[in-house]
Enzyme design. Structure first.
Site, PDB file in Angstrom:
ATOM      1  N   ASP A   1       0.832  -1.199   0.000  1.00 44.98           N
ATOM      2  CA  ASP A   1       0.000   0.000   0.000  1.00 44.98           C
ATOM      3  C   ASP A   1       0.873   1.258   0.000  1.00 44.98           C
ATOM      4  O   ASP A   1       1.947   1.281   0.617  1.00 44.98           O
ATOM      5  CB  ASP A   1      -0.897  -0.002   1.240  1.00 44.98           C
ATOM      6  CG  ASP A   1      -2.059   0.968   1.108  1.00 44.98           C
ATOM      7  OD1 ASP A   1      -2.323   1.426  -0.015  1.00 44.98           O
ATOM      8  OD2 ASP A   1      -2.692   1.266   2.135  1.00 44.98           O
TER       9      ASP A   1
ATOM     10  N   ASN B   1      -9.940  -2.435  -7.402  1.00 43.44           N
ATOM     11  CA  ASN B   1      -9.086  -1.556  -8.208  1.00 43.44           C
ATOM     12  C   ASN B   1      -9.636  -1.332  -9.621  1.00 43.44           C
ATOM     13  O   ASN B   1      -9.253  -0.363 -10.293  1.00 43.44           O
ATOM     14  CB  ASN B   1      -7.669  -2.116  -8.310  1.00 43.44           C
ATOM     15  CG  ASN B   1      -6.922  -2.063  -6.997  1.00 43.44           C
ATOM     16  OD1 ASN B   1      -6.026  -2.859  -6.747  1.00 43.44           O
ATOM     17  ND2 ASN B   1      -7.280  -1.135  -6.127  1.00 43.44           N
TER      18      ASN B   1
END
Length: 315
Positions: free
Chosen positions: A33, A81
């Site tokens: 991340d 995503n």
């Protein structure tokens, strides 16, 4: 001068952590991340962050092999995503194609017999990515010394839902009896190939959540979790070793708890169960503080004070 001093301090800290690490988890899973936030901080766009993060990924693969990790899973692209803008995802898909093919041809991958596999619903990915995935998997199919799982178009709940549907269909077709459904039936429907239970999850970028990542293999195994602040492109070997140390502390706590529970139960078990309890205490005896360790004679004779043992559970 400050940069030089910082590098010296970081190197010394890394050496200290390396000496403290005495064992390695078998399977490490990483939530990479912070690529986009790193890029914004550097004045670049998302693609710059993803490319910088890809370099970190290569380092982590090396660090895992150095300390004896046998399986690494990288949360690379989730089903959520897909909701990002195409102008952000398309360069990422191009980077994935580039890196998958590069890895499939890299000498270090073949020298170390790294098997590349993907987890997730790859049918959702563009054709060029699916072709790169197939190429990398085929080029490394014969290896088993180290496994690199790349989670693409991945969603943990979706995987569990598909497995549950598969079991229901098996029951409906008369292939499975509900009373006979076991762990292996679920795992066979989760992935085409076996995935080891996860020992350690690492998440970079500052968020403290596991984001639907490998819920069956991590939560069921009570994996250790290490959250750290650096964005993925900034993740260092010292950060990695801190994560390994977190796993070791978690394992030590688990062994100590098992030994204490077994000690407490020795006075209340029937004879067939005593042998197993004694075996657990004997295996994890060294995890207990010296004042709590029974000697072999006490174990064989069953001369343990259950009152003391009960208090140990509370500890």
């Amino acid at each position: 001068m400050k940069r030089w001093l910082r590098q010296r301090v970081d190197a010394a800290y890394e050496r200290l952590l390396s000496r403290e690490v005495s064992g390695a988890p078998t399977h490490v899973a990483v939530i990479q991340d912070g690529n986009r936030r790193y890029a914004r901080n550097q004045g670049g766009d998302a693609h710059d962050g993803h490319r910088a993060g890809a370099e970190t990924t290569e380092h982590v693969l090396e660090w895992c092999q150095d300390i004896g990790v046998e399986e690494l899973t990288l949360y690379t692209f989730s089903t959520e995503n897909f909701e990002r803008p195409a102008e952000e995802n398309e360069p990422l898909f191009d980077l994935l194609c580039e890196k998958l093919r590069e890895f499939a041809e890299a000498d270090r991958v073949h020298d170390n017999e790294v098997r590349i596999r993907t987890l997730g619903d790859t049918d959702q990915l563009p054709e060029r990515v699916r072709e790169a995935v197939a190429y990398a998997e085929e080029r490394t199919r014969g290896y088993d010394r180290f496994v690199l799982n790349i989670a693409l178009a991945y969603g943990g709940r979706a995987q569990l839902l598909e497995a549950a549907r598969g079991v229901a269909e098996g029951v409906d077709a008369g292939e499975l009896e509900p009373s006979e459904i076991d762990v292996e039936d679920i795992e066979r429907r989760l992935y085409d190939r076996p995935v080891r239970d996860v020992d350690l999850i690492i998440r970079t970028g500052g968020d403290e959540r596991t984001s639907n990542f490998l819920p069956w293999h991590a939560n069921g195994n009570e994996a250790a979790v290490f959250f750290c602040a650096p964005y993925w492109p900034e993740f260092s070997k010292a950060d990695f070793l801190r994560g390994i140390r977190t796993y070791e502390h978690r394992q030590e706590s688990w062994r100590r708890t098992r030994a204490r529970r077994a000690l407490a139960l020795l006075g209340a078990l029937s004879e067939p169960e005593l042998a197993e309890a004694r075996s657990i205490v004997d295996r994890f005896r060294d995890s207990l503080p010296s004042a709590e360790r029974p000697d072999s004679g006490e174990l064989e004779a069953g001369e343990l004070e259950t009152g003391d043992s009960s208090s140990r559970i509370a500890d």
